[in-house]
Design a protein around this motif. Structure first.
Motif, PDB file in Angstrom:
ATOM      1  N   GLY A   1     -81.786 -20.478 -52.211  1.00 44.88           N
ATOM      2  CA  GLY A   1     -82.676 -21.411 -51.542  1.00 44.88           C
ATOM      3  C   GLY A   1     -82.755 -21.082 -50.068  1.00 44.88           C
ATOM      4  O   GLY A   1     -82.301 -20.023 -49.619  1.00 44.88           O
ATOM      5  N   PRO A   2     -83.301 -21.983 -49.262  1.00 42.15           N
ATOM      6  CA  PRO A   2     -83.468 -21.692 -47.834  1.00 42.15           C
ATOM      7  C   PRO A   2     -82.160 -21.597 -47.067  1.00 42.15           C
ATOM      8  O   PRO A   2     -82.108 -20.977 -46.006  1.00 42.15           O
ATOM      9  N   VAL A   3     -81.094 -22.212 -47.572  1.00 36.83           N
ATOM     10  CA  VAL A   3     -79.797 -22.161 -46.898  1.00 36.83           C
ATOM     11  C   VAL A   3     -78.975 -21.013 -47.467  1.00 36.83           C
ATOM     12  O   VAL A   3     -78.819 -20.881 -48.679  1.00 36.83           O
ATOM     13  N   ARG A   4     -78.468 -20.189 -46.581  1.00 33.99           N
ATOM     14  CA  ARG A   4     -77.652 -19.035 -46.962  1.00 33.99           C
ATOM     15  C   ARG A   4     -76.184 -19.458 -47.017  1.00 33.99           C
ATOM     16  O   ARG A   4     -75.685 -20.160 -46.130  1.00 33.99           O
ATOM     17  N   LEU A   5     -75.472 -19.022 -48.046  1.00 42.25           N
ATOM     18  CA  LEU A   5     -74.050 -19.313 -48.190  1.00 42.25           C
ATOM     19  C   LEU A   5     -73.239 -18.069 -47.875  1.00 42.25           C
ATOM     20  O   LEU A   5     -73.474 -17.001 -48.440  1.00 42.25           O
ATOM     21  N   VAL A   6     -72.264 -18.209 -46.986  1.00 40.47           N
ATOM     22  CA  VAL A   6     -71.301 -17.154 -46.700  1.00 40.47           C
ATOM     23  C   VAL A   6     -69.930 -17.693 -47.085  1.00 40.47           C
ATOM     24  O   VAL A   6     -69.473 -18.710 -46.542  1.00 40.47           O
ATOM     25  N   ALA A   7     -69.279 -17.049 -48.039  1.00 40.14           N
ATOM     26  CA  ALA A   7     -67.985 -17.497 -48.543  1.00 40.14           C
ATOM     27  C   ALA A   7     -66.898 -16.558 -48.032  1.00 40.14           C
ATOM     28  O   ALA A   7     -66.954 -15.350 -48.273  1.00 40.14           O
ATOM     29  N   LEU A   8     -65.924 -17.108 -47.323  1.00 40.33           N
ATOM     30  CA  LEU A   8     -64.845 -16.328 -46.722  1.00 40.33           C
ATOM     31  C   LEU A   8     -63.529 -16.739 -47.361  1.00 40.33           C
ATOM     32  O   LEU A   8     -63.087 -17.889 -47.238  1.00 40.33           O
ATOM     33  N   ASP A   9     -62.898 -15.809 -48.053  1.00 37.80           N
ATOM     34  CA  ASP A   9     -61.621 -16.052 -48.728  1.00 37.80           C
ATOM     35  C   ASP A   9     -60.492 -15.849 -47.718  1.00 37.80           C
ATOM     36  O   ASP A   9     -60.146 -14.718 -47.380  1.00 37.80           O
ATOM     37  N   VAL A  10     -59.910 -16.948 -47.240  1.00 34.69           N
ATOM     38  CA  VAL A  10     -58.853 -16.863 -46.229  1.00 34.69           C
ATOM     39  C   VAL A  10     -57.464 -17.049 -46.833  1.00 34.69           C
ATOM     40  O   VAL A  10     -56.470 -17.135 -46.102  1.00 34.69           O
ATOM     41  N   THR A  11     -57.372 -17.085 -48.159  1.00 31.99           N
ATOM     42  CA  THR A  11     -56.079 -17.309 -48.793  1.00 31.99           C
ATOM     43  C   THR A  11     -55.161 -16.095 -48.612  1.00 31.99           C
ATOM     44  O   THR A  11     -55.609 -14.957 -48.453  1.00 31.99           O
ATOM     45  N   VAL A  12     -53.856 -16.364 -48.647  1.00 32.81           N
ATOM     46  CA  VAL A  12     -52.825 -15.328 -48.568  1.00 32.81           C
ATOM     47  C   VAL A  12     -52.054 -15.382 -49.882  1.00 32.81           C
ATOM     48  O   VAL A  12     -51.333 -16.353 -50.121  1.00 32.81           O
ATOM     49  N   PRO A  13     -52.216 -14.396 -50.761  1.00 32.95           N
ATOM     50  CA  PRO A  13     -51.573 -14.468 -52.079  1.00 32.95           C
ATOM     51  C   PRO A  13     -50.083 -14.779 -51.980  1.00 32.95           C
ATOM     52  O   PRO A  13     -49.342 -14.160 -51.207  1.00 32.95           O
ATOM     53  N   GLY A  14     -49.665 -15.782 -52.763  1.00 33.82           N
ATOM     54  CA  GLY A  14     -48.270 -16.158 -52.806  1.00 33.82           C
ATOM     55  C   GLY A  14     -47.842 -17.173 -51.757  1.00 33.82           C
ATOM     56  O   GLY A  14     -46.710 -17.664 -51.793  1.00 33.82           O
ATOM     57  N   LEU A  15     -48.742 -17.485 -50.812  1.00 33.97           N
ATOM     58  CA  LEU A  15     -48.430 -18.446 -49.752  1.00 33.97           C
ATOM     59  C   LEU A  15     -49.485 -19.550 -49.734  1.00 33.97           C
ATOM     60  O   LEU A  15     -50.553 -19.417 -50.337  1.00 33.97           O
ATOM     61  N   HIS A  16     -49.207 -20.629 -49.015  1.00 32.14           N
ATOM     62  CA  HIS A  16     -50.120 -21.773 -49.033  1.00 32.14           C
ATOM     63  C   HIS A  16     -50.998 -21.881 -47.791  1.00 32.14           C
ATOM     64  O   HIS A  16     -51.993 -22.607 -47.816  1.00 32.14           O
ATOM     65  N   HIS A  17     -50.655 -21.196 -46.723  1.00 29.97           N
ATOM     66  CA  HIS A  17     -51.535 -21.225 -45.558  1.00 29.97           C
ATOM     67  C   HIS A  17     -52.632 -20.170 -45.710  1.00 29.97           C
ATOM     68  O   HIS A  17     -52.545 -19.273 -46.562  1.00 29.97           O
ATOM     69  N   GLY A  18     -53.652 -20.279 -44.881  1.00 31.16           N
ATOM     70  CA  GLY A  18     -54.691 -19.257 -44.826  1.00 31.16           C
ATOM     71  C   GLY A  18     -54.618 -18.512 -43.513  1.00 31.16           C
ATOM     72  O   GLY A  18     -53.859 -18.878 -42.612  1.00 31.16           O
ATOM     73  N   VAL A  19     -55.420 -17.450 -43.382  1.00 33.97           N
ATOM     74  CA  VAL A  19     -55.436 -16.692 -42.128  1.00 33.97           C
ATOM     75  C   VAL A  19     -56.770 -15.966 -41.991  1.00 33.97           C
ATOM     76  O   VAL A  19     -57.353 -15.505 -42.979  1.00 33.97           O
ATOM     77  N   ILE A  20     -57.259 -15.888 -40.772  1.00 36.34           N
ATOM     78  CA  ILE A  20     -58.403 -15.036 -40.434  1.00 36.34           C
ATOM     79  C   ILE A  20     -57.827 -13.711 -39.956  1.00 36.34           C
ATOM     80  O   ILE A  20     -57.427 -13.568 -38.797  1.00 36.34           O
ATOM     81  N   ASP A  21     -57.741 -12.735 -40.859  1.00 38.19           N
ATOM     82  CA  ASP A  21     -57.142 -11.449 -40.490  1.00 38.19           C
ATOM     83  C   ASP A  21     -58.228 -10.500 -39.990  1.00 38.19           C
ATOM     84  O   ASP A  21     -59.412 -10.857 -39.907  1.00 38.19           O
ATOM     85  N   ASP A  22     -57.825  -9.276 -39.633  1.00 36.23           N
ATOM     86  CA  ASP A  22     -58.776  -8.322 -39.067  1.00 36.23           C
ATOM     87  C   ASP A  22     -59.910  -8.014 -40.034  1.00 36.23           C
ATOM     88  O   ASP A  22     -61.088  -7.956 -39.638  1.00 36.23           O
TER      89      ASP A  22
END
Length: 265
Positions: free
Chosen positions: A111-132
């Protein structure tokens, strides 16, 4: 364009209760039924992580059974309770998803709105991170369509909400994310899950909001020494309504049967 956002259903194997207490499968089925009953019907449904509780194939089998009832297009992203491998196998026919690694993708054909999906999960841990890698991918994804109104979907939100047992598991490197988003004013909304509550704030020149869980609500306890807790509050969803002359409005919609409608407003 109308976008329904469900989050954190924590589906369990058939007949198993979430945390031994809550029938998260039945609650998710009720959420799907309510999405199907919306008028007008959503153009797109987002499922923003923690689709299952333990990343078990039996949970994903149950999830797939439940999702067969959904009558609208679906886009998904994993959360910290998901297994990337089992997640990719469960959604093998979803061609927009990578087959391995971070589940980053762009959906610009809904549709007119674009979706960008960013997977910030860290396998095996519960926090996320914006890595390089994630930061570079996001910069390029947003730069590719600067004129399209865009929703950015993540699982863990990149801010401290004041609930101590949630803030230990936020998405780290939020400043890095803010720097990227601030360069791309077409980002109308950042939508997250993870916290099992609805929250919103100004972030990097746009609005960031979190969706409630369709299972349980994490207790709103703001004392620094608060103990973790959850409640069986009414489940809910978010509805993001895009109108060209107005922009994106986000509505909070409880899931369930309630008295009414009454002939007044």
């Amino acid at each position: 364009m109308l976008i329904a956002q469900l989050s954190d259903p924590h589906v369990r194997p058939d007949g198993v209760l979430y945390k031994g207490v809550v029938d998260s499968n039945a609650l998710f089925a009720a959420a799907i039924a309510q999405v199907n009953a919306l008028d007008p019907r959503p153009d797109l449904v987002l499922l923003s992580g923690d689709l299952v509780d333990e990343g078990d194939p039996a949970e994903y089998a149950m999830l797939r059974r439940l999702l067969r009832g959904l009558k609208r297009p679906l886009r998904v992203i994993p959360g910290n309770h998901d297994s990337r491998t089992a997640f990719a196998e469960a959604f093998a026919e979803h061609s927009y998803l990578p087959r391995s690694g971070p589940m980053n993708y762009v959906a610009d054909d809904c549709g007119p709105v674009r979706l960008v999906a960013l997977d910030v999960t860290v396998p095996g841990l519960h926090h996320g991170v914006i890595d390089d890698v994630g930061a570079q991918w996001l910069e390029e994804a947003l730069a590719a369509a600067p004129e399209r109104p865009t929703v950015l979907m993540m699982h863990q939100p990149p801010f401290a909400c004041g609930i101590p047992y949630l803030d230990a598991y936020l998405c780290r490197e939020g400043d890095r994310l803010a720097a990227i988003v601030s360069r791309h004013p077409q980002v109308e909304r950042i939508v997250c899950g993870h916290v099992h509550r609805h929250m919103q704030l100004r972030f990097a020149g746009t609005i960031l909001c979190t969706a409630p869980s369709t299972a349980t609500a994490i207790a709103l306890r703001l004392k620094p020494d608060a103990e973790p807790a959850s409640f069986e509050e009414p489940p809910a969803m978010l509805l993001h309504h895009w109108q060209p002359a107005i922009g994106l409005i986000t509505h909070f919609l409880p899931i369930g049967a309630f008295a009414g409608p009454y002939p007044f407003a």
